[in-house]
Design an enzyme around this catalytic site. Structure first.
Site: not given
Ligand code: F6P
Length: 363
Positions: A186, A120, A287-288, A14, A144, A118, A237, A82, A177, A281, A184, A140-142
């Protein structure tokens, strides 16, 4: 030690703020310091499989430091080991590593700098085993990646998400509220943890600490009774209830990691409304969080990573991933991180800090 004259650079997985900053640092260091030729591989491993790569010139990598995305393009579906091929509507999985080896040798690339997460690194580990020298750079923004305490892109994503939370706050207060905001990350809770702490979220839900709906509902009712007429929940998420499972948004069958998470905020709204009768709510940031220019901290980190990748490559490193450990640059074997994920420990210092200031983790 093999002489290095020409290298390839690719961005896989991503997109993420800071990719261009790494491409720039790798290419400029290679051209300027080490007098190497640099080939840009298009769309990550897909470009290696399809033999799409081109010589980069200084001007190609100038003026891109602050740009989001990647000038090389990326793909999170192409794993040479693969690879999905469509045979009349049916997917066939093929190992195309030999094709990649031919293309790398055909273009006379002495090494590859693989910028990615991971997935890649798993692909790069396979290429290293097949005899191609790869140096990894962790994105990665994650946040991780195993063995690396900070990936570039993470700071920007936290920044973007926290700005959104500031805006959500206004509506939460005005309308009294409960606002559930999904970020995000993962299966790792780093993005939710840091964003939640930075935004003063009342409740933070992360995959590593399964939540109990009763505890969340009790807290919200108590806050409401005590005059706190709004609440903010930051949910990852990948969060899940105790004994329950994650919410899957979709499956991308042609991807090496087909599960795409998403939708837990919507589920929580229904569950919390039913239990508390409060007005709730959901906002899913999506993706922002991966877009826009990198923060200055990410620009610096990406530049350091790119330079270090070249520095260790030219010093003879083989199959190493550049990492940050204890605030310093270091490297670990790519093989040692492939297929692994760094998660939040339930007693992480930031979790303990958040709990100390009254944040609930739903447990
Ligand atoms: O690994 C980065 C990430 O943005 C995760 O936080 C998210 O779960 C995933 O990619 C979303 O993937 P895609 O862009 O394929 O929907």
């Amino acid at each position: 030690m093999a002489t290095i004259k020409r290298i390839g650079v690719l961005t896989g997985g991503g997109d993420c703020p800071g990719l261009n900053a790494v491409i720039r640092a790798v290419s400029k260091t290679a051209m300027n310091e080490f007098k190497l030729e640099v080939f840009g591989v298009e769309d990550g491993f897909l470009g290696l499989i399809q033999n799409r790569m081109h010589l980069l010139h200084w001007n190609d990598v100038s003026n891109i430091l602050t740009q989001g995305g990647t000038i090389l393009g990326t793909s999170n579906r192409a794993n040479p080991q693969r690879f999905a091929i469509d045979r009349g509507g049916k997917t066939e999985w093929v190992n195309v590593t030999d094709r990649v080896l031919d293309h790398v040798r055909g273009s006379e690339l002495d090494a590859l700098v693989c910028i990615g997460g991971d997935g890649t690194m798993t692909g790069a580990a396979n290429l290293v085993e097949s005899g191609i020298n790869c140096i990894g750079v962790p994105k990665t923004i994650d946040n991780d990646i195993e063995g690396c305490e900070r990936t570039f892109g993470f700071d920007t994503a936290v920044h973007t998400a926290a700005e959104c939370f500031d805006k959500i706050h206004t509506t939460a207060m005005s309308h009294h509220r409960v606002m559930v905001v999904e970020v995000m990350g993962r299966n790792a809770g780093w993005l939710a943890l840091h964003t939640g702490v930075a935004s003063g979220a009342d409740i933070i839900l992360i995959p590593e600490i399964p939540y109990d709906l009763e505890i969340i509902a009790d807290l919200l009712r108590r806050r409401s009774r005590n005059g706190k007429r709004f609440s903010i929940i930051c949910v990852s998420e990948g969060a899940k209830p105790k004994g329950g499972d994650v919410v899957v948004a979709r499956r991308v069958e042609t991807s090496p990691d087909p599960v795409r998470l998403g939708g837990i905020a919507i589920k929580l709204v229904a569950d919390i409304e039913e239990k508390t009768k409060l007005d709730v709510r959901a906002t899913v940031l999506g993706h922002i969080q991966r877009g826009g220019p990198p923060t200055p901290a990410d620009r610096v980190l990406a530049t350091q990573f790119g330079y270090h990748a070249l520095e260790i490559l030219m010093a003879g490193a083989q199959g190493q991933l550049v990492v940050q450990q204890g605030g310093r640059l270091a490297e670990v074997p790519i093989q040692s991180v492939a297929g692994k994920q760094r998660k939040v420990a339930p007693d992480d210092p930031l979790v303990r800090t958040a709990r100390a200031v009254g944040t609930c983790f739903g447990d």
